[in-house]
Enzyme design. Structure first.
Site, PDB file in Angstrom:
ATOM      1  N   LYS A  17      32.153   1.859  49.522  1.00 18.65           N
ATOM      2  CA  LYS A  17      31.185   2.647  48.878  1.00 18.65           C
ATOM      3  C   LYS A  17      29.778   2.121  49.675  1.00 18.65           C
ATOM      4  CE  LYS A  17      33.823   2.867  44.694  1.00 18.65           C
ATOM      5  NZ  LYS A  17      34.122   2.236  43.339  1.00 18.65           N
ATOM      6  N   GLN A  61      31.620  -1.930  39.158  1.00 19.37           N
ATOM      7  CA  GLN A  61      33.293  -1.835  39.635  1.00 19.37           C
ATOM      8  C   GLN A  61      34.040  -2.267  38.486  1.00 19.37           C
ATOM      9  OE1 GLN A  61      34.081  -0.419  42.669  1.00 19.37           O
ATOM     10  NE2 GLN A  61      36.030  -0.590  41.978  1.00 19.37           N
ATOM     11  N   ASP A  84      29.779   7.375  37.925  1.00 23.33           N
ATOM     12  CA  ASP A  84      31.176   7.429  37.756  1.00 23.33           C
ATOM     13  C   ASP A  84      31.935   8.338  36.646  1.00 23.33           C
ATOM     14  OD1 ASP A  84      32.631   5.662  39.566  1.00 23.33           O
ATOM     15  OD2 ASP A  84      32.197   3.954  38.587  1.00 23.33           O
TER      16      ASP A  84
END
Ligand code: NAD
Length: 249
Positions: A17, A61, A84
């Site tokens: 990422k 994460q 997200d």
């Protein structure tokens, strides 16, 4: 990007990422916190990032270590910075079809279908897996495009009976080679979300590619199919977040 602990898979995802941000020209910061970080410490960092005007998107994460409650963490992220799209406000917006962010993996699947010129409207769409991250939002996105959607899961009886009907089959189960060619309708579009690491360290999907490709009309490989699309969609959400946060200032 916030990463807690040293899970090797999470480290690879965060590195990918970070690399994608650099390639797109998106400024990024990484906060790598030790395994023993407390929930309060993590919440305090999220609060700081929520208020930081030069940060448009926050990604924690997952999974976080067991002593930290995942839901509390997701709920603490400012929905306008939730790239997200896991915050309940964004989940609700997806449900009603008026959303700013789409969870990256289902969004990547939709983009693959669209770019391949495949029509969803009126098609039998079967999603195997009902997680909050993939299966459920995937089903909603297909429904918004007028697919006739069936969600299958661990308690589904006679899975093959359902998968065999699918014009578009999305598999997100987390079991290597779970769906085999005999479970697929001739000519179906098969999208394999699974990423499984085998004992020989090789990556494989949830679909047995060799038998499935003989029957499928179109099929995604693992690695190289949905995975890179997920990261691309994260970049898209981040740009969207930058635009949103600009207008909300
Ligand atoms: P999860 O473990 O949260 O959910 C798995 C789902 O599979 C559950 O809803 C469960 O009901 C269903 N399931 C389990 N056994 C089943 C069975 N026998 N029959 C039918 N359904 C069954 O997993 P997840 O987070 O949704 O991830 C699924 C897979 O996708 C994993 O391999 C994961 O690594 C991968 N994944 C890939 C990406 C990507 O970027 N490509 C992103 C997220 C997840």
């Amino acid at each position: 990007m916030v990463i807690v602990g040293d899970d090797p898979a999470s480290r690879v995802y965060v590195n990918n990422k970070k690399k994608a941000c650099a390639e797109c020209g998106i400024y990024s910061e990484e906060y790598a916190l030790p395994e023993e970080t407390t929930q309060e410490e993590l919440l305090s960092l999220i609060d700081t990032l929520n208020k930081k005007s030069d940060i448009s998107g926050i990604l924690v994460q997952l999974p976080v270590p067991k002593h930290i409650d995942e839901t509390t963490i997701i709920n603490a992220i400012d929905p306008k910075k939730d790239v997200d799209a896991f915050h309940p406000i964004n989940v609700g917006k997806i449900m009603v079809g008026n959303f700013d962010f789409v969870p990256c993996t289902p969004a990547g699947v939709m983009e693959l279908i669209k770019e391949s010129g495949i029509e969803i409207s009126g098609k039998e769409c079967v999603v195997v897996g009902r997680s909050n991250i993939v299966g459920k939002p995937q089903a909603m996105l297909l429904l918004h495009q007028n697919g006739t959607v069936t969600i299958c899961h661990s308690r589904t009886k006679d899975l093959k009976e359902h998968t065999k009907k699918a014009d578009i089959l999305v598999v997100a189960v987390g079991i290597p080679n779970f769906v085999t060619g005999d479970m697929i309708k001739e000519g179906a579009v098969v999208i394999d979300v699974g990423i499984n690491r085998l004992e020989n360290k090789k990556l494989c999907g949830d679909v047995e590619f060799e038998s499935a490709e003989k029957v499928a009309g179109a099929i995604t490989p693992v690695p190289g199919g949905v995975g890179p699309m997920t990261i691309a969609m994260l970049m898209k959400n981040t740009v969207k977040a930058a635009e949103l946060n600009k207008t909300h200032k």
